[in-house]
Write an enzyme that holds these catalytic residues in place. Structure first.
Site, PDB file in Angstrom:
ATOM      1  N   GLN A  17       3.772   8.595   7.479  1.00 44.02           N
ATOM      2  CA  GLN A  17       3.815   7.738   6.295  1.00 44.02           C
ATOM      3  C   GLN A  17       5.055   8.051   5.471  1.00 44.02           C
ATOM      4  OE1 GLN A  17       2.387   4.466   5.121  1.00 44.02           O
ATOM      5  NE2 GLN A  17       1.261   5.628   6.627  1.00 44.02           N
ATOM      6  N   HIS A  34       8.478   6.317   6.076  1.00 41.07           N
ATOM      7  CA  HIS A  34       8.678   4.893   5.760  1.00 41.07           C
ATOM      8  C   HIS A  34       9.655   4.684   4.614  1.00 41.07           C
ATOM      9  CE1 HIS A  34       6.339   2.228   8.215  1.00 41.07           C
ATOM     10  NE2 HIS A  34       5.250   2.952   8.107  1.00 41.07           N
ATOM     11  N   GLU A  79      -4.491   3.221   1.067  1.00 42.09           N
ATOM     12  CA  GLU A  79      -4.233   2.198   2.085  1.00 42.09           C
ATOM     13  C   GLU A  79      -4.785   2.648   3.451  1.00 42.09           C
ATOM     14  OE1 GLU A  79      -0.076   1.792   2.806  1.00 42.09           O
ATOM     15  OE2 GLU A  79      -0.269  -0.110   3.881  1.00 42.09           O
ATOM     16  N   HIS A  80      -4.423   3.875   3.864  1.00 42.54           N
ATOM     17  CA  HIS A  80      -4.888   4.418   5.150  1.00 42.54           C
ATOM     18  C   HIS A  80      -5.648   5.708   4.894  1.00 42.54           C
ATOM     19  CE1 HIS A  80      -0.831   2.535   6.031  1.00 42.54           C
ATOM     20  NE2 HIS A  80      -1.589   1.861   6.878  1.00 42.54           N
ATOM     21  N   ASP A 103      -0.766   0.827  13.170  1.00 40.67           N
ATOM     22  CA  ASP A 103       0.462   0.109  12.817  1.00 40.67           C
ATOM     23  C   ASP A 103       0.911  -0.836  13.928  1.00 40.67           C
ATOM     24  OD1 ASP A 103       0.781   1.237  10.346  1.00 40.67           O
ATOM     25  OD2 ASP A 103       2.077   2.857  11.043  1.00 40.67           O
ATOM     26  N   GLU A 126     -25.139 -28.893 -22.852  1.00 41.61           N
ATOM     27  CA  GLU A 126     -23.709 -28.560 -22.866  1.00 41.61           C
ATOM     28  C   GLU A 126     -22.870 -29.659 -23.520  1.00 41.61           C
ATOM     29  OE1 GLU A 126     -22.288 -27.303 -19.022  1.00 41.61           O
ATOM     30  OE2 GLU A 126     -23.384 -25.405 -19.106  1.00 41.61           O
ATOM     31  N   HIS A 173     -21.993 -36.564 -17.627  1.00 42.46           N
ATOM     32  CA  HIS A 173     -22.588 -35.766 -16.551  1.00 42.46           C
ATOM     33  C   HIS A 173     -24.073 -36.134 -16.413  1.00 42.46           C
ATOM     34  CE1 HIS A 173     -18.963 -33.342 -16.919  1.00 42.46           C
ATOM     35  NE2 HIS A 173     -19.343 -32.559 -15.927  1.00 42.46           N
TER      36      HIS A 173
END
Lengths: 429, 429
Positions: free
Chosen positions: B258, B261, B327-328, B361, B415, B420
């Site tokens: 990691q 990267h 993330e991982h 990956d 309402e 409606h």
């Protein structure tokens, strides 16, 4: 109101203008919202207190930050019996529809011996923005809160402005019915910022949903990524595709049911019969004059209403509908299935002459929070998925890493990532 | 690199700082991006041409706007056989995993006689941003393009900068393999703007995904709502939970995979054995020195690496992991299931000692586009759902509107929405 015929020489130009018109406020609120968010982030409760005093004329410290569960229960208990029954029916139908939406986990081992899967879990906490004043609808609270609870959200927080201290009893009743855990008397961009970052008093949440004015929408957009948000919503719209066999009075009130929401709402009729179209237009005028909401409905219909007369309702009508990608589409025809089969882009579809859009707003079960402004091209109505997230997983053993590992090594090497390659290679020995 | 022990008196303060540190660029790019988007929207192709010349030193009009399908096929055909086989294995495994992800439509009639359902459809067109230079990974193209094609997207468009005309042959090969329909030689915020609004040359898309620098990420954020986008991504991260029985060399390269990267990537080890932790630390130093990516990996590990020694790996370790929402997450322990059962927030989980993150990956099958920066609290990895949308539908007849219509009328009246109510009432007669 605009009348278009596909046979008009300038039809394409005029139709394209309708498709491209987003009917959205030009007001530049981004700067103000950025400032409010920064203040709440830096000063927390003190900023909330000051901003609530300024915008809502409500003194949080003197008159209260929270509406407690007892007040919500009391509001619910005070409902007239028929209204309480209506809300209970709506809640149970919304719950049933969204329960059927819960995603299934996956866990399997493939031919290479690799175990793969995905597991869904709810977010820990969700915040629901509920507008104050005229747009504070109990139905809207149910439509946002119930999916969150069905998803399994443990902490569901409502923020709602109480201008000059005024609370909406119907919203409190709906909060009780939906099982909301906390109700805070704050609104605007400051409420969204408090939900996203948390303060000493209000703990942060993971996802924020719910309708709001331009400031609330902009705050959600700016905080997207800090928290999850639902789709940014614009003015509401309805598209009715009808043949001449429908009752013009029915179609007229369907169009008006969208127009009465807001002066920027849009109601569009597509039909293949010019006489029927003229009858609907007359019926709109008659029905509109009788509405207590006539000022809003009239403004919306005059400014944004559209009648389109096509030569072929099924092919041409649905092709135009796909370009409009409307929030609500009514198919008031004999064979709605044939139309629905060709319709690719729509938030929610109402099949047949006995399905007015308004049943979907309240009691049918599907969510009434739907993509507006042509966003049905790429987004969906609110669902349990907005309150959940998926974790993928992978499990290898000696045999399966031997099977697929060398390919990972080859790709890592060509991508220039040697530690990636090495982390696989050490396990191949 | 930070060493923390849960028994340290200041552990909570230091751990909270790690959780809150988003490791994101402070650079204020919003203003520049707003300007670029406005230019592309107003001037279209002319702006693209000018901006590409300025930022990429590539003359679109002279040297070409597009990379054609033949060039992509040629790049694929020119691959070394083992690399081609690796890409094909990756593509077929990614395809299989994402095919199993396709959502099911629903169509049922409930006890009240109301027909309800939901139908999923693909977006018409998707745009995939592929960075130029060092971050242009063929694996990334496959991970974005294949889910779109599996979802059923008819038009899949890649935009990628070609600085000084340079193309990445591996990316072209992957585009061929994944069935990409168009490849355009533009990059940056201007590419995202072109995809969102369209120009005379490039037709607009409905969804934009793919990684990019701070300008690309900000452009996606600003255009969210005009188009659909995937999650805004930050620097990558890995969390390894390991007992002392793992091989320190294996864990060291996992952490480095990691770290290599990006200097802002983050690698975290949680273990219950301080001696093992020290062994891993030493192994990181040894392994790092041998990497061609050592400058990046060293910077990441020195600035953002963390070793946390806990007293109880299962309870305490997983509780910290849930706060990190990484993330991982690798679970390098004897009984990874027990750990996974308690883990609520993670992008992707790697079970057992033989599952290094790097297989995910490239070739395992699940998507490697995953939520970073603690966003696994509320968001998921890329999937076919990012390229699809759901249309709900409702069908009533005389009997079923009689059953549920009156509740809708009661709610509409309270309402303050009389049209409606009326649209239901006319059908109850």
């Amino acid at each position: 109101m605009d009348w278009l015929k596909t046979t008009d020489p300038d039809f394409e130009r005029r139709f394209a203008r309708i498709v491209d018109d987003r009917r959205e406020s030009d007001e530049d609120v981004a700067h103000v919202v950025r400032d409010i968010i920064a203040k709440v982030r830096a000063e927390g409760d003190a900023a909330l207190s000051r901003l609530t005093d300024r915008y809502d004329h409500h003194d949080l410290d003197k008159d209260g930050w929270r509406i407690d569960a007892e007040a919500c229960k009391a509001a619910f208990d005070a409902l007239a019996p028929d209204l309480r029954a209506a809300l209970e029916l709506a809640a149970s139908r919304i719950r049933a529809y969204h329960e059927a939406q819960l995603p299934a986990d996956r866990d399997y081992t493939d031919d290479a011996g690799v175990r793969l899967g995905a597991r869904w879990t709810a977010v820990d906490a969700a915040g629901l923005y509920v507008p104050g004043g005229r747009a504070a609808y109990p139905s809207s609270l149910l439509m946002n809160a119930i999916p969150a609870k069905v998803a399994g959200v443990e902490r569901l927080v409502v923020t709602t402005p109480t201008p000059r201290g005024q609370m909406n009893e119907l919203v409190l009743a709906a909060a009780h019915l939906a099982g909301v855990d906390e109700v805070w008397r704050i609104g605007g961009a400051q409420a969204v910022a408090a939900l996203a970052y948390g303060t000493d008093t209000i703990e942060r949440v993971d996802v924020i949903t719910g309708p709001g004015n331009a400031f609330v929408a902009e705050a959600k957009r700016q905080l997207f990524g800090v928290v999850g948000i639902d789709m940014v919503a614009g003015p509401s719209e309805i598209l009715v595709i009808s043949d001449k066999k429908s009752d013009p009075d029915w179609i007229a009130v369907d169009l008006l049911s969208q127009a009465e929401h807001d002066p920027t709402s849009q109601s569009i009729l597509i039909t293949d019969d010019a006489v029927f179209a003229a009858e609907v237009e007359d019926a709109v005028d008659v029905a509109c004059a009788q509405l207590s909401t006539k000022t809003t409905a009239r403004a919306s219909w005059d400014d944004y209403g559209v009648i389109i007369v096509v030569e072929d309702l099924l092919e041409q009508g649905v092709a135009l509908a796909n370009r409009l990608a409307a929030e609500h589409v009514e198919l008031a025809v004999d064979d709605p299935e044939a139309f629905f089969a060709k319709l690719r882009h729509a938030g929610s579809v109402f099949l047949g002459r006995h399905t007015p859009e308004a049943v979907g707003d309240y009691v049918a079960g599907p969510n009434h929070v739907l993509p507006t402004g042509r966003r049905a091209r790429f987004s969906s109505g609110l669902s349990v998925l907005d309150f959940m997230k998926r974790t993928s997983f992978i499990a290898l053993d000696k045999a399966s890493i031997a099977a697929i590992g060398p390919a990972a090594v080859a790709m890592a090497e060509v991508e220039g990532l040697p530690a990636h390659a090495k982390s696989v290679q050490v396990r191949l020995k």
